[in-house]
Scaffold this motif. Structure first.
Motif, short mmCIF file in Angstrom:
data_model
loop_
_atom_site.label_atom_id
_atom_site.label_comp_id
_atom_site.label_asym_id
_atom_site.label_seq_id
_atom_site.Cartn_x
_atom_site.Cartn_y
_atom_site.Cartn_z
N MET A 181 113.75 -76.19 96.03
CA MET A 181 112.59 -75.31 95.95
C MET A 181 113.02 -73.84 95.91
SD MET A 181 109.12 -75.74 98.17
CE MET A 181 109.70 -74.94 99.64
N ARG A 182 113.99 -73.47 96.74
CA ARG A 182 114.51 -72.09 96.72
C ARG A 182 115.20 -71.80 95.39
NH1 ARG A 182 116.53 -73.81 101.67
NH2 ARG A 182 118.67 -73.64 100.89
N ARG A 183 115.88 -72.79 94.85
CA ARG A 183 116.57 -72.61 93.57
C ARG A 183 115.57 -72.29 92.46
NH1 ARG A 183 117.73 -75.94 89.23
NH2 ARG A 183 119.74 -75.56 88.21
N SER A 184 114.49 -73.05 92.39
CA SER A 184 113.48 -72.80 91.36
C SER A 184 112.78 -71.46 91.59
CB SER A 184 112.46 -73.93 91.35
OG SER A 184 113.06 -75.17 91.02
N ALA A 185 112.52 -71.12 92.85
CA ALA A 185 111.86 -69.85 93.15
C ALA A 185 112.72 -68.68 92.71
CB ALA A 185 111.55 -69.76 94.64
N ARG A 186 114.02 -68.75 92.94
CA ARG A 186 114.92 -67.66 92.51
C ARG A 186 114.95 -67.54 91.00
NH1 ARG A 186 118.40 -69.83 96.58
NH2 ARG A 186 119.60 -70.88 94.94
N ARG A 187 114.94 -68.65 90.30
CA ARG A 187 115.00 -68.59 88.84
C ARG A 187 113.70 -68.06 88.24
NH1 ARG A 187 119.15 -71.54 90.14
NH2 ARG A 187 120.80 -71.94 88.60
N ILE A 188 112.58 -68.43 88.81
CA ILE A 188 111.31 -67.88 88.33
C ILE A 188 111.27 -66.38 88.55
CG2 ILE A 188 108.82 -67.89 88.69
CD1 ILE A 188 109.05 -70.86 89.42
N ALA A 189 111.66 -65.93 89.75
CA ALA A 189 111.67 -64.51 90.05
C ALA A 189 112.66 -63.76 89.16
CB ALA A 189 112.00 -64.28 91.52
N GLY A 190 113.82 -64.36 88.89
CA GLY A 190 114.80 -63.72 88.02
C GLY A 190 114.32 -63.58 86.60
N ALA A 191 113.68 -64.62 86.08
CA ALA A 191 113.15 -64.55 84.71
C ALA A 191 112.04 -63.52 84.60
CB ALA A 191 112.65 -65.92 84.27
N LEU A 192 111.18 -63.43 85.62
CA LEU A 192 110.13 -62.43 85.61
C LEU A 192 110.70 -61.02 85.71
CD1 LEU A 192 107.43 -64.12 87.87
CD2 LEU A 192 107.48 -63.97 85.37
N HIS A 193 111.84 -60.87 86.36
CA HIS A 193 112.47 -59.55 86.45
C HIS A 193 113.07 -59.14 85.12
CE1 HIS A 193 115.80 -56.74 87.28
NE2 HIS A 193 115.02 -56.28 88.24
N THR A 194 113.80 -60.04 84.48
CA THR A 194 114.49 -59.68 83.23
C THR A 194 113.51 -59.59 82.07
OG1 THR A 194 116.48 -60.79 84.03
CG2 THR A 194 116.34 -60.35 81.66
N TYR A 195 112.60 -60.53 81.98
CA TYR A 195 111.66 -60.58 80.86
C TYR A 195 110.25 -60.16 81.29
CZ TYR A 195 115.52 -63.37 79.09
OH TYR A 195 116.77 -63.80 78.71
N GLY A 196 110.20 -59.23 82.25
CA GLY A 196 108.92 -58.80 82.78
C GLY A 196 108.04 -58.11 81.77
N SER A 197 108.63 -57.51 80.74
CA SER A 197 107.82 -56.82 79.74
C SER A 197 106.98 -57.78 78.90
CB SER A 197 108.71 -55.99 78.82
OG SER A 197 109.65 -56.82 78.15
N LEU A 198 107.27 -59.08 78.97
CA LEU A 198 106.52 -60.07 78.21
C LEU A 198 105.37 -60.66 79.00
CD1 LEU A 198 109.53 -62.03 76.63
CD2 LEU A 198 108.34 -60.00 75.74
N THR A 199 105.29 -60.36 80.28
CA THR A 199 104.23 -60.92 81.13
C THR A 199 103.36 -59.81 81.69
OG1 THR A 199 105.69 -60.86 83.06
CG2 THR A 199 105.66 -62.89 81.77
N ASP A 200 102.20 -60.19 82.14
CA ASP A 200 101.27 -59.23 82.72
C ASP A 200 101.85 -58.66 84.02
OD1 ASP A 200 99.14 -57.76 83.58
OD2 ASP A 200 97.83 -59.47 84.01
N PRO A 201 102.15 -57.35 84.09
CA PRO A 201 102.80 -56.80 85.29
C PRO A 201 101.95 -56.91 86.54
CG PRO A 201 102.12 -55.04 83.79
CD PRO A 201 101.93 -56.33 83.05
N ALA A 202 100.64 -56.83 86.41
CA ALA A 202 99.77 -56.95 87.58
C ALA A 202 99.85 -58.34 88.20
CB ALA A 202 98.33 -56.64 87.19
N TRP A 203 100.27 -59.32 87.42
CA TRP A 203 100.44 -60.67 87.93
C TRP A 203 101.89 -60.97 88.27
CZ3 TRP A 203 103.47 -64.30 85.40
CH2 TRP A 203 103.44 -65.61 85.93
N ALA A 204 102.83 -60.49 87.46
CA ALA A 204 104.23 -60.86 87.61
C ALA A 204 104.90 -60.17 88.80
CB ALA A 204 105.00 -60.54 86.33
N GLU A 205 104.64 -58.88 89.01
CA GLU A 205 105.32 -58.15 90.07
C GLU A 205 104.98 -58.69 91.46
OE1 GLU A 205 107.71 -55.96 89.89
OE2 GLU A 205 107.73 -56.21 87.72
N PRO A 206 103.70 -58.88 91.80
CA PRO A 206 103.42 -59.48 93.12
C PRO A 206 104.00 -60.87 93.28
CG PRO A 206 101.45 -58.46 92.20
CD PRO A 206 102.46 -58.50 91.10
N LEU A 207 103.98 -61.68 92.22
CA LEU A 207 104.53 -63.03 92.33
C LEU A 207 106.04 -62.98 92.56
CD1 LEU A 207 104.32 -66.08 92.16
CD2 LEU A 207 104.46 -65.90 89.67
#
Length: 423
Positions: free
Chosen positions: A66-92
């Motif tokens: 579970m921690r492994r998947s959480a880190r990868r989701i957070a890492g992908a949102l950090h690197t490719y954050g410009s492709l997602t809604d920042p109001a949703w991605a940053e808090p998550l």
């Protein structure tokens, strides 16, 4: 690690392949990766909250996944954050970092305690085995046995350690006083005997046997305080682990945790994307991955890698013996590179590669820096234990030796990373 010129940053990085990217937009590729990680997170959560009689090892493994998947989701949102809604991605991303840290703290304390107790036993056993080896005899491969330094007829020569009072050696009461009276003569005599033995045999005194090295007890100065030091560390780290376990249980039962789970469940079906996500994947994703690679290179360039390539440079140990601020600051750049290296590895998982060499090298470097972090945290735990008021001198001595051992582990990790990164 070769750096790329800014003018060519938009080109596909070395090692990337265009297979699988043409004809797809960036949002589709990112959605697929996030969906896979979210599915793994939810499966691990289901396994962790399964039957009450579930074995503890299975629950620990589910928590790790579970921690492994959480880190990868957070890492992908950090690197490719410009492709997602920042109001949703940053808090998550922030909430996933909180969740991963809260659930992993208990495991870290348990691993730290095991690491320190094992190191104490190893150091005490090595001291005892070294003493047993010095009291033994050396073999010259020809069937001739020579006395080790300080024993046998040769030890009765004038000017050697044999001049110590026999009665003192028998009861051990006056050995330290006698050594203080004739330190130079004792050392010179011992070195002379050792030189004569090596000249006659061409060999040094044999190393202690594995059985002797595995013994967990001893009578040397370190072994005297090792038991008390181990008990002190076990008491402090067990208390910290218990508190971390309670915090994890409270977190899992909180509304904050359930909000994070709901947000991850949304990833399994829909990802809030921006207009930039509809651009071709081969034009957007490699550029964002290259930016993560550039940040990693810049952080690694700030490290003292030229110094770290020299073995036994003792920078990690000397820095830890300085003021507390210097001790904390010296590990901070290495921890930053560890985090950026993890983000770089997660970023490249989204994109296909034409070979596994970059992935394997990054994984090896990440393991080395993880060992660096574990050793540094263990040394910090020893420092905290040494601040306990009114501890015995033997306990303080054992903690000092253990602290130096862990800081040398930090130095070894820096040495390995410096050579790995320059390949």
């Amino acid at each position: 690690m070769a750096q790329r010129h800014p003018d060519t940053a938009a080109e596909t990085p070395v090692g990337l392949t265009a297979d699988g990217l043409p004809g797809r937009d960036a949002g589709t590729v990112l959605e697929q990766y996030l969906r896979d990680q979210a599915t793994g997170f939810l499966r691990a959560l289901t396994a962790r909250e399964g039957e009450p009689g579930r074995p503890q090892d299975d629950s620990a493994e589910a928590g790790r996944l579970m921690r492994r998947s959480a880190r990868r989701i957070a890492g992908a949102l950090h690197t490719y954050g410009s492709l997602t809604d920042p109001a949703w991605a940053e808090p998550l991303r922030a909430e996933l970092g909180w969740l991963s840290g809260t659930l992993g703290r208990e495991h870290q304390y348990a691993a730290r305690l095991t690491r320190l107790i094992t190191a104490l036993q190893r150091l005490a056993s090595a001291e005892d085995a070294a003493g047993a080896g010095a009291a033994g005899q050396a073999d010259d491969d020809l069937g001739l046995w020579l006395p080790a330094p300080g024993e046998g007829p040769a030890a009765n020569r004038p000017g050697t350690a044999a001049e110590l009072a026999p009665a003192d050696r028998r009861n051990g009461a006056g050995t330290a006083e006698a050594l203080r009276e004739t330190p130079a003569r004792a050392v010179e005599g011992t070195e002379a005997l050792a030189g004569a033995a090596r000249a006659a045999t061409g060999r040094r005194t044999p190393a202690p046997s594995p059985a002797a090295a595995e013994r967990g007890t001893g009578t040397g100065p370190l072994a005297v305080g090792a038991a008390r030091a181990g008990a002190l560390l076990e008491r402090q780290l067990t208390l910290a682990r218990t508190r971390a376990h309670s915090a994890a249980l409270q977190a899992v039962g909180s509304s904050r945790f359930h909000a994070v789970v709901d947000a991850v469940a949304l990833l399994a079906s829909e990802v809030p994307l921006t207009s930039a996500a509809h651009e071709p994947a081969e034009a957007v994703l490699p550029l964002l991955a290259e930016q993560a690679h550039t940040r990693l290179n810049e952080a690694a360039a700030d490290l003292a890698l030229a110094r770290a390539r020299h073995p036994y440079n003792a920078d990690a140990l000397y820095g830890a013996l300085a003021t507390e601020q210097v001790s904390e600051r010296q590990d901070a750049p290495w921890n930053r590179v560890r985090v950026l290296l993890r983000l770089r590895r997660y970023a490249q998982e989204v994109l296909p590669y034409d070979d596994t060499d970059p992935t394997a090298r990054f994984a090896a470097a990440a393991r080395v820096l993880e060992q660096h972090r574990e050793a540094a945290d263990a040394a910090a735990a020893v420092t905290a234990a040494a601040r306990t008021p009114r501890i015995a001198p033997a306990t303080a001595y054992a903690l000092g030796v253990l602290h130096a051992d862990q800081r040398l582990e930090v130095e070894a990790a820096r040495y390995a990373f410096a050579h790995l990164w320059s390949r």
